[in-house]
Design a protein around this motif. Structure first.
Motif, PDB file in Angstrom:
ATOM      1  N   CYS A  31       0.852  -1.193   0.000  1.00 47.70           N
ATOM      2  CA  CYS A  31       0.000   0.000   0.000  1.00 47.70           C
ATOM      3  C   CYS A  31       0.884   1.238   0.000  1.00 47.70           C
ATOM      4  CB  CYS A  31      -0.900   0.016   1.227  1.00 47.70           C
ATOM      5  SG  CYS A  31      -2.102  -1.319   1.159  1.00 47.70           S
ATOM      6  N   CYS A 227      -7.295  -1.315  -3.456  1.00 49.13           N
ATOM      7  CA  CYS A 227      -6.177  -2.252  -3.303  1.00 49.13           C
ATOM      8  C   CYS A 227      -6.589  -3.673  -3.685  1.00 49.13           C
ATOM      9  CB  CYS A 227      -5.599  -2.192  -1.895  1.00 49.13           C
ATOM     10  SG  CYS A 227      -4.687  -0.654  -1.625  1.00 49.13           S
ATOM     11  N   HIS A 252      -8.080  -1.516   6.970  1.00 54.19           N
ATOM     12  CA  HIS A 252      -7.796  -1.547   5.533  1.00 54.19           C
ATOM     13  C   HIS A 252      -7.515  -2.963   4.996  1.00 54.19           C
ATOM     14  CE1 HIS A 252      -6.781  -0.003   1.650  1.00 54.19           C
ATOM     15  NE2 HIS A 252      -5.521  -0.372   1.733  1.00 54.19           N
ATOM     16  N   GLU A 256      -9.676  -5.543   2.699  1.00 53.40           N
ATOM     17  CA  GLU A 256      -9.167  -6.052   1.413  1.00 53.40           C
ATOM     18  C   GLU A 256      -9.385  -7.556   1.280  1.00 53.40           C
ATOM     19  OE1 GLU A 256      -5.266  -5.434  -0.249  1.00 53.40           O
ATOM     20  OE2 GLU A 256      -5.140  -3.507   0.762  1.00 53.40           O
TER      21      GLU A 256
HETATM   22 ZN   LIG Z   1      -3.989  -0.511   0.375  1.00 54.32          ZN
END
Ligand SMILES: [Zn+2]
Length: 493
Positions: A31, A227, A252, A256
């Motif tokens: 990221c 992502c 996050h 994902e």
């Molecule tokens: Zn990310």
């Protein structure tokens, strides 16, 4: 032995032997930055930690596809689902196009990372360049029954997901009450079926400037979906290694994994990446770094020394060396004194290597390049322990000094082999490239010009201050005034 590389996998909470899915190919996703502000020490730590991984994998002979994204939309303030987009807010405050803000800070990020000898990734996808992929993925998640639409926004349905998969495996946060406690979302909560749900797509209010057409009306993607969409596009699913800062584990990275599973909808839950690596944070004098705390130092301020907490400028190589002195999973505390110590240590290391040229050589060697190399590999293979690598390098330097005192011996051939080995490890694996004098000089000259321009402006001599700016622009150097002071960027903006 050299390829017995072990990583600490956040997903399984243990060190594991690295075995890529399709050797010799390795897919690595990290990221990248949200481009709305000047790059700082935190950016440097993440970029350098994964640069070490990238360099080392290549050194071991793997063919690595390294994808590091640029977040230029969807990352809202406080990492929540409500609030203003970080880039749009900066654009509004500075009266710029959002893309102008994103471009400017992307350039600033690249410039700082180049100085720190961070290799560019193989692919650097932007979230705004992958809106279609994100929309497609959201549609698939919705078709599979793991998302629902409310008033033009689409939310991920955690409760539906939990019926099929486990949510919270990576962070170890399987308890939704606990997850809610850390979720800082206050507004818009009435739209969601459950407060734990997160946004995949947000309807754009009339004043929102970053907006795209979608099956749900005009809006913009949530932060997490980019992502999942971009890693799947470029690396497939699953891929080998996913990296990022510790602060990204929840929500996050957890989001994902859930999105990728919900999109693929496999019978067996699929781990989006086989290995999850997270680097730790940087503290400043023991405290968290933050703009509001007044201890926020940009990388340009380190390079120029123009921050009240700094007593001198620090070269990018010193900053890099300072970061590598700690293992990537340990906390690292910055202070002016710690950087001064790193600078001294680096000089001692480089001088020690130079000493190899001037030793009195003997007929046989009491230590060899091969022994040193195996120690270095051992340290690196133990979860990329650069702290150990550097400690090993200093042991070699001690031995080189001991040759001088006739406590150790080296033949000329062995001394040459050791020099080559140390330089190779320093430059190619650790990325410690001794500063090119001309770069340092350019930085100093630019600081002089910036000061002269500031003086001209203080004396209201705008003809002169503008001339300095325009003449630099003519040679492709852009001056940009930011709330943290004037910075310079190579290239026209
Ligand atoms: Zn990310």
């Amino acid at each position: 032995m050299n390829n017995e590389l072990y990583f600490y996998n956040t997903y399984t909470h243990q060190k594991e032997l690295f075995q890529p899915l399709n050797p010799p190919f390795v897919g690595l996703y990290v990221c990248g930055p949200t481009v709305y502000g000047e790059p700082h020490l935190g950016h440097a730590r993440s970029a350098i930690s994964f640069d070490i991984l990238y360099r080392y994998l290549k050194h071991l002979g793997y063919k690595v596809r390294y994808v590091r994204n640029i977040t230029d939309v969807g990352h809202l303030e406080n990492d929540a689902d409500e609030g203003e987009d970080k880039i749009a807010k900066k654009a509004r405050l500075e009266q710029l196009e959002p893309m102008e803000v994103a471009q400017f800070y992307t350039d600033a990020y690249h410039f700082a990372m180049d100085k720190l000898h961070v290799l560019r990734p193989s692919i650097e996808p932007r979230a705004t360049g992958h809106i279609l992929e994100q929309i497609k993925m959201i549609q698939k998640i919705q078709q599979n029954g793991f998302a629902y639409e409310v008033n033009g926004s689409v939310y991920f349905d955690i409760q539906a997901y939990k019926k099929k998969y486990r949510y919270g495996e990576l962070s170890g946060r399987l308890d939704s009450e606990e997850n809610l406690a850390i979720s800082r979302e206050l507004e818009g909560i009435q739209e969601k079926k459950h407060p734990e749900d997160f946004a995949l797509w947000k309807k754009a209010n009339p004043e929102h400037i970053m907006r795209w057409d979608s099956p749900w009306g005009e809006g913009f993607p949530g932060w997490h979906i980019e992502c999942s969409a971009m890693s799947t596009k470029y690396l497939g699913s699953p891929f080998d290694i996913h990296g990022g800062g510790l602060d990204l584990i929840f929500p996050h990275h957890e989001a994902e994994i859930a999105q990728t599973n919900a999109c693929e909808c496999l019978e067996n839950p699929l781990n989006q990446a086989k290995y999850w690596l997270h680097c730790n944070m940087i503290t400043v004098n023991g405290k968290k770094m933050g703009k509001s705390l007044g201890n926020f130092i940009t990388l340009n301020e380190f390079f120029s020394g123009s921050h009240p907490m700094l007593t001198q400028p620090y070269s990018p190589t010193t900053i890099r060396f300072f970061i590598l002195q700690a293992h990537y999973r340990s906390t690292l505390d910055f202070s002016n004194e710690a950087l001064q110590a790193a600078e001294k240590a680096l000089i001692r290391l480089l001088q020690g290597i130079q000493k190899l040229d001037t030793l009195k050589y003997a007929g046989k060697s009491s230590f060899t390049a091969q022994e040193i190399e195996s120690q270095l590999y051992q340290a690196m293979n133990d979860d990329l322990n650069t702290a150990k690598v550097i400690a090993e390098l200093f042991q070699v330097i001690d031995k080189i000094h001991a040759v001088d005192l006739k406590q150790e011996t080296l033949t000329q051939t062995e001394a040459l082999a050791i020099k080559e080995l140390l330089n190779n490890w320093l430059e190619n694996i650790l990325g410690i490239v001794p500063e090119n004098r001309s770069n340092e000089q350019l930085e100093e000259i630019m600081q002089i010009l910036i000061e002269l321009r500031n003086e001209a402006r203080a004396q209201k001599n705008y003809a002169l201050s503008d001339a300095i700016r325009d003449k630099l622009q003519a040679v492709q150097i852009t001056l940009r005034d930011t709330p943290e002071g004037t910075i310079w960027v190579n290239g026209k903006i």
